[in-house]
Motif scaffolding. Structure first.
Motif, mmCIF file in Angstrom:
data_model
loop_
_atom_site.group_PDB
_atom_site.id
_atom_site.type_symbol
_atom_site.label_atom_id
_atom_site.label_comp_id
_atom_site.label_asym_id
_atom_site.label_seq_id
_atom_site.Cartn_x
_atom_site.Cartn_y
_atom_site.Cartn_z
ATOM 1 N N LYS A 41 9.076 -26.095 -22.619
ATOM 2 C CA LYS A 41 8.379 -26.435 -21.811
ATOM 3 C C LYS A 41 8.899 -26.070 -19.889
ATOM 4 C CE LYS A 41 9.101 -30.483 -23.728
ATOM 5 N NZ LYS A 41 9.666 -29.938 -24.619
ATOM 6 N N THR A 42 9.612 -26.425 -19.823
ATOM 7 C CA THR A 42 10.000 -26.802 -18.588
ATOM 8 C C THR A 42 9.806 -24.878 -17.360
ATOM 9 O OG1 THR A 42 11.811 -28.723 -18.793
ATOM 10 C CG2 THR A 42 11.887 -27.056 -16.989
ATOM 11 N N ARG A 92 13.922 -36.353 -19.301
ATOM 12 C CA ARG A 92 14.885 -35.050 -19.033
ATOM 13 C C ARG A 92 14.307 -34.397 -18.155
ATOM 14 N NH1 ARG A 92 16.926 -33.933 -24.239
ATOM 15 N NH2 ARG A 92 17.169 -32.067 -24.127
ATOM 16 N N ASP A 119 5.001 -30.619 -15.831
ATOM 17 C CA ASP A 119 5.438 -30.819 -16.948
ATOM 18 C C ASP A 119 6.133 -31.816 -17.498
ATOM 19 O OD1 ASP A 119 7.670 -29.280 -18.954
ATOM 20 O OD2 ASP A 119 9.499 -29.790 -17.236
ATOM 21 N N ASP A 164 8.487 -35.055 -17.452
ATOM 22 C CA ASP A 164 9.370 -35.715 -18.175
ATOM 23 C C ASP A 164 10.499 -36.694 -17.595
ATOM 24 O OD1 ASP A 164 11.163 -35.802 -19.926
ATOM 25 O OD2 ASP A 164 11.649 -33.963 -21.035
#
Ligand SMILES: Nc1ncnc2c1ncn2[C@@H]1O[C@H](COP(=O)(O)OP(=O)(O)OP(=O)(O)O)[C@@H](O)[C@H]1O
Ligand SMILES: [Mg+2]
Length: 292
Positions: A115-116, A143, A222, A140
């Motif tokens: 994702k990131t 994280r 994100d 997020d």
């Protein structure tokens, strides 16, 4: 065919992002870098005027992410195809039923699917277009990794601080970067009640404000994985578009179905098959017979 099956069926027609191995790219190709300034364009007027943070392009290049001075690598090509439908939908004036269509959330079913990495690549790819500014949000909260991956230093506040009302001036939270047209909102301080913050009216109003303030701005969020907490589901209701990252050879069909069922079908603009090693669609873990 149900709408879920349609999406799954479409998977092998979506752009696939390969595993990017920078070690295989010669330094010359990776860094035939024209000065970043020459990308031109507007800076984000909303961002902190006094402070510009530095994105470490070498660091990004080392993890294989797209950098705006790189015109040659395969990932730049892949992202040309990925961003087109997103940009089109973001500014489609007939998208009346799609509030915040310029807000794009990047998510996945499970952790560590990319994702990131892909949120950063998408942001970089879009700022290479002449006409758009990008605000990249690290949402997020459990994280956060954007700041780390981009090697940015000097940001100590972010989204959580705004939601807690510890910092109410957005201009102190959104930072310009050394990449023209790219600004950043970090996650900010750690907080145990992330879900309550994300689901608050303050968050909803904030995203709306960010989306509407500038007509040329794309907001990229994100986010956490869909099947691990409620945060991603809540965020998906704030974004006009959702991009689902599916890790090639890893994400199971049932997991993807379950994730898609949690989303509003109209908002899913793209499914990106990440870390793709090549081969036909039937090679994808997605079609793993063991999971059927
Ligand atoms: N296409 C790719 N090519 C090479 N490396 C990749 C690719 N996609 C992701 N990675 C690497 O895989 C790892 C996991 O990626 P990333 O952190 O983006 O996943 P994530 O879904 O955001 O994880 P989390 O659920 O922890 O937030 C990172 O080391 C990242 O650099
Ligand atoms: Mg991440």
């Amino acid at each position: 065919m149900s709408s879920i099956e349609k999406y799954i069926d479409k998977l092998d027609k979506q752009a696939a992002v390969p595993v990017v191995d920078r070690a295989s790219i010669s330094d010359d190709a990776a860094y035939s870098a024209e000065p970043i300034q020459s990308l031109g364009g507007q800076v984000d007027q909303y961002a902190n005027k006094s402070k510009t943070v530095q994105v470490d392009l070498d660091k990004l290049a080392r993890i294989g992410a797209l950098i705006p001075t790189d015109k040659t690598s395969k990932i730049v090509e892949e992202y040309r195809a990925i961003k087109r439908p997103l940009i089109k939908k973001a500014f489609n004036s007939s998208a009346i039923d799609l509030p915040n269509s310029n807000v794009i959330m990047v998510t996945s079913t499970t952790p560590e699917e990319g994702k990131t990495f892909n949120a950063i690549c998408l942001a970089m790819s879009i700022v290479m277009e002449m006409d758009y500014t990008v605000l990249l949000i690290e949402a997020d909260l459990a994280r956060p990794a954007i700041i780390k991956y981009m090697g940015i230093e000097g940001i100590d506040k972010g989204l959580v601080d705004y939601l807690l009302e510890d910092e109410t001036n957005m201009a102190n939270l959104i930072f310009r970067t050394n990449i023209p047209k790219l600004s950043i909102l970090a996650a900010g301080q750690r907080h145990a009640g992330a879900t309550e913050l994300i689901s608050s009216d303050r968050m909803k109003n904030f995203i709306q404000e960010l989306a509407q303030r500038y007509s040329d701005r794309i907001v990229i969020i994100d986010s956490p994985p869909l099947l691990m907490s409620n945060d991603a589901i809540i965020l998906s209701g704030l974004a006009g578009q959702v991009v689902l990252i599916v890790e090639s050879g890893k994400t199971g069909q049932f997991a993807v179905k379950e994730a898609i069922e949690k989303l509003d079908e109209n908002r899913i603009t793209g499914v990106i098959l990440n870390k793709h090693l090549g081969g036909s669609g039937n090679d994808y873990g997605y079609y793993n017979k063991n999971e059927l």
